[in-house]
Design an enzyme around this catalytic site. Sequence first.
Site, PDB file in Angstrom:
ATOM      1  N   CYS A 116      64.448  -0.590 -56.808  1.00 44.08           N
ATOM      2  CA  CYS A 116      63.863  -1.006 -58.099  1.00 44.08           C
ATOM      3  C   CYS A 116      62.886  -2.162 -57.919  1.00 44.08           C
ATOM      4  O   CYS A 116      61.749  -2.103 -58.386  1.00 44.08           O
ATOM      5  CB  CYS A 116      64.990  -1.389 -59.059  1.00 44.08           C
ATOM      6  N   CYS A 162      60.870   0.672 -59.799  1.00 44.53           N
ATOM      7  CA  CYS A 162      60.564   0.337 -61.193  1.00 44.53           C
ATOM      8  C   CYS A 162      59.587  -0.826 -61.348  1.00 44.53           C
ATOM      9  O   CYS A 162      58.621  -0.726 -62.107  1.00 44.53           O
ATOM     10  CB  CYS A 162      61.843  -0.030 -61.938  1.00 44.53           C
ATOM     11  N   LYS A 210      56.042  -0.356 -59.733  1.00 42.08           N
ATOM     12  CA  LYS A 210      55.446   0.784 -60.454  1.00 42.08           C
ATOM     13  C   LYS A 210      54.956   0.349 -61.824  1.00 42.08           C
ATOM     14  O   LYS A 210      53.852   0.691 -62.253  1.00 42.08           O
ATOM     15  CB  LYS A 210      56.492   1.911 -60.544  1.00 42.08           C
ATOM     16  N   TYR A 253      59.503  12.631 -62.258  1.00 44.54           N
ATOM     17  CA  TYR A 253      59.174  11.277 -62.709  1.00 44.54           C
ATOM     18  C   TYR A 253      58.065  10.662 -61.846  1.00 44.54           C
ATOM     19  O   TYR A 253      57.072  10.148 -62.357  1.00 44.54           O
ATOM     20  CB  TYR A 253      60.380  10.354 -62.527  1.00 44.54           C
ATOM     21  N   HIS A 293      55.784   0.162 -91.385  1.00 44.15           N
ATOM     22  CA  HIS A 293      54.459   0.754 -91.502  1.00 44.15           C
ATOM     23  C   HIS A 293      53.368  -0.223 -91.077  1.00 44.15           C
ATOM     24  O   HIS A 293      53.472  -1.411 -91.395  1.00 44.15           O
ATOM     25  CB  HIS A 293      54.237   1.162 -92.969  1.00 44.15           C
ATOM     26  N   GLU A 351      57.956   4.731 -87.111  1.00 44.72           N
ATOM     27  CA  GLU A 351      58.365   5.051 -88.491  1.00 44.72           C
ATOM     28  C   GLU A 351      58.439   6.572 -88.698  1.00 44.72           C
ATOM     29  O   GLU A 351      59.159   7.052 -89.564  1.00 44.72           O
ATOM     30  CB  GLU A 351      57.428   4.428 -89.515  1.00 44.72           C
TER      31      GLU A 351
HETATM   32  P1  NDP Z   1      62.497  14.407 -59.465  1.00 46.16           P
HETATM   33  O1  NDP Z   1      63.815  14.978 -59.157  1.00 46.16           O
HETATM   34  O2  NDP Z   1      62.264  13.784 -60.794  1.00 46.16           O
HETATM   35  O3  NDP Z   1      61.365  15.502 -59.239  1.00 46.16           O
HETATM   36  C1  NDP Z   1      61.222  16.157 -58.024  1.00 46.16           C
HETATM   37  C2  NDP Z   1      60.043  17.092 -58.125  1.00 46.16           C
HETATM   38  O4  NDP Z   1      59.747  17.642 -56.845  1.00 46.16           O
HETATM   39  C3  NDP Z   1      60.307  18.264 -59.043  1.00 46.16           C
HETATM   40  O5  NDP Z   1      59.130  18.530 -59.731  1.00 46.16           O
HETATM   41  C4  NDP Z   1      60.660  19.384 -58.077  1.00 46.16           C
HETATM   42  O6  NDP Z   1      60.308  20.653 -58.562  1.00 46.16           O
HETATM   43  C5  NDP Z   1      59.741  19.060 -56.920  1.00 46.16           C
HETATM   44  N1  NDP Z   1      60.208  19.554 -55.634  1.00 46.16           N
HETATM   45  C6  NDP Z   1      61.408  19.374 -55.057  1.00 46.16           C
HETATM   46  N2  NDP Z   1      61.448  19.942 -53.848  1.00 46.16           N
HETATM   47  C7  NDP Z   1      60.228  20.490 -53.634  1.00 46.16           C
HETATM   48  C8  NDP Z   1      59.635  21.213 -52.585  1.00 46.16           C
HETATM   49  N3  NDP Z   1      60.321  21.483 -51.482  1.00 46.16           N
HETATM   50  N4  NDP Z   1      58.353  21.624 -52.725  1.00 46.16           N
HETATM   51  C9  NDP Z   1      57.656  21.357 -53.847  1.00 46.16           C
HETATM   52  N5  NDP Z   1      58.170  20.666 -54.883  1.00 46.16           N
HETATM   53  C10 NDP Z   1      59.435  20.238 -54.781  1.00 46.16           C
HETATM   54  O7  NDP Z   1      62.227  13.371 -58.273  1.00 46.16           O
HETATM   55  P2  NDP Z   1      61.260  12.150 -58.122  1.00 46.16           P
HETATM   56  O8  NDP Z   1      61.067  12.022 -56.662  1.00 46.16           O
HETATM   57  O9  NDP Z   1      60.077  12.249 -59.003  1.00 46.16           O
HETATM   58  O10 NDP Z   1      62.164  10.939 -58.633  1.00 46.16           O
HETATM   59  C11 NDP Z   1      63.482  10.746 -58.126  1.00 46.16           C
HETATM   60  C12 NDP Z   1      64.364  10.119 -59.160  1.00 46.16           C
HETATM   61  O11 NDP Z   1      64.044   8.743 -59.272  1.00 46.16           O
HETATM   62  C13 NDP Z   1      64.202  10.670 -60.565  1.00 46.16           C
HETATM   63  O12 NDP Z   1      64.982  11.809 -60.782  1.00 46.16           O
HETATM   64  C14 NDP Z   1      64.616   9.517 -61.423  1.00 46.16           C
HETATM   65  O13 NDP Z   1      66.003   9.566 -61.616  1.00 46.16           O
HETATM   66  C15 NDP Z   1      64.255   8.295 -60.596  1.00 46.16           C
HETATM   67  N6  NDP Z   1      63.017   7.695 -61.134  1.00 46.16           N
HETATM   68  C16 NDP Z   1      63.042   7.160 -62.380  1.00 46.16           C
HETATM   69  C17 NDP Z   1      61.914   6.613 -62.926  1.00 46.16           C
HETATM   70  C18 NDP Z   1      61.966   6.053 -64.309  1.00 46.16           C
HETATM   71  O14 NDP Z   1      63.051   5.810 -64.817  1.00 46.16           O
HETATM   72  N7  NDP Z   1      60.833   5.863 -64.971  1.00 46.16           N
HETATM   73  C19 NDP Z   1      60.669   6.560 -62.207  1.00 46.16           C
HETATM   74  C20 NDP Z   1      60.721   7.182 -60.905  1.00 46.16           C
HETATM   75  C21 NDP Z   1      61.876   7.718 -60.397  1.00 46.16           C
HETATM   76  P3  NDP Z   1      61.288  21.465 -59.571  1.00 46.16           P
HETATM   77  O15 NDP Z   1      61.076  20.858 -60.905  1.00 46.16           O
HETATM   78  O16 NDP Z   1      60.802  22.852 -59.482  1.00 46.16           O
HETATM   79  O17 NDP Z   1      62.670  21.301 -59.014  1.00 46.16           O
END
Ligand code: NDP
Length: 468
Positions: A49, A54, A57, A184, A451, A456
């Site tokens: 984080c 977080c 970012k 994400y 408002h 709202e």
């Molecule tokens: P996510 O699990 O959110 O997304 C992973 C993405 O990668 C999905 O779109 C998935 O596709 C795709 N994917 C997975 N494997 C492959 C592959 N082999 N080839 C191509 N595409 C693939 O992971 P992130 O890495 O984005 O984030 C990890 C976690 O970190 C999040 O789940 C969240 O909990 C946390 N996070 C939170 C944030 C926040 O609160 N704002 C910000 C950033 C991270 P598909 O959808 O088809 O499975």
Amino acid sequence: MTTDTGSDTDFLDMLVIGGGSGGVRAARLAALRGKRVALVEQAHMGGTCVNVGCVPKKLLHYAASYAHAFDEAPGYGWQLQGPVAFDWAHLRSARAQEIERLRGIYRRRLEEAGVRLVAGHARFVDPRTVEVDGQRFQARHIVIATGSRPRRPDLPGAERGVDSDAMFTLPAIPRQLVIVGGGYIACEMASIFQGLGAEVTLLERSGQLLKGFDTEAAHHLRAELSRQGIRVELDSKVGALRPADDGRTTVEWQDSHGHAHGTPADTVLLATGRQPNTEGLALPEAGIATDEKGRIPVDADLRTPAEGVYALGDVATAKPLTPVAIAEAQQLIDHLYGPAHRRSPRRVHDTYTPTAVFTHPSVGSIGYSEEKARQTFDAIDVYRSDFKGLKHALSGQAPSTLVKLVVDRASDQVVGLHIVSEDAAEIVQGFAVAMNAGATKADFDDTVGLHPTVAEELVSLREPSRQS
Ligand code: NDP
């Protein structure tokens, strides 16, 4: 941080492995209850984080937001003379300084609470004993909070890509950025780097960004990102990353119609999920086997199969979010030593947890998606509205805002709330309180709007758009 050496075993009330959000909170709370606590961290205090998640970012998100403000300003009479310049090196170093400051605060607050900090890599010797560079510790309670790290996809040429950790220290803003993934991190980085001047292509293998989110909200975000010029390709399949003649990388991929493409990139971000950090912990020595996702299995009280060993945060949870790790730490300390403040401690996963995706516009979400609610409840009502916010009456931009409520018809309880809007994250936090208190649609209707705001709209939705 002090480094302990020697071979005598130390006996503690609690040993925490991992100095991220969850581990730090658990160690500090236990120490403040007078317990003898040590925390082991092998890298920087603050975990993902603070260092590569977080916090940095959000700083980049703020930086990118100015790009949108500059686009909108002339509509309000501002005359921006000449091109506006952006200095990535300045932002990179300002970010680094701020992160260093936060690491110091984490360290200081732990030390002030009486937590002993141990630098090094922890591994189990047996279910009751952990070794850190030759020093052995035994503790009545051992807490594993080692977090997660980016997972690289198994792609030819994947080594030519970078993970999200590297995006904060890029030598320059890429002219062309290709992002593999649509979760994400992919969405947030696409939005940030498009704002900072990159030409962004996002390749998602499924038919929706942000899997698990409300489908309508995810499609709304997709439309907004595309409107701003981000190329979002759903149902695409990345084949390989190849070296290009000019030293850059060509990303070979197929679109949803099966057509082959080769997109050049200065940077390829692999944002394909994260994996729990369990390597080198020697978990089998503690009698712990990870599950099919590589996570440490825990029960509702965060107990692992090993007596006296607990796990929390990304290494164990199905919701890898910083505030969830912090809430789990609080839950654990309340469970072990009794609740300090609350009359009735709640289990984190029994509550509505708000979440946000810091894109432009951002997505804020609480509870059930429309799809999940339909599978869970006998009958639901969906209230929704999409509109152009007042701000954009003069901004010359045309973003559309989505607000949406999902209501369980039997109880009238609001079980899902989704927004795609500027400031969505700030809006949903307060509504999470209401939903955790069991707010019904009638309670929303009885609340006077403020408002003129986007929020709202959530208390002004009178007619259901869909019923099922
Ligand atoms: P996510 O699990 O959110 O997304 C992973 C993405 O990668 C999905 O779109 C998935 O596709 C795709 N994917 C997975 N494997 C492959 C592959 N082999 N080839 C191509 N595409 C693939 O992971 P992130 O890495 O984005 O984030 C990890 C976690 O970190 C999040 O789940 C969240 O909990 C946390 N996070 C939170 C944030 C926040 O609160 N704002 C910000 C950033 C991270 P598909 O959808 O088809 O499975």
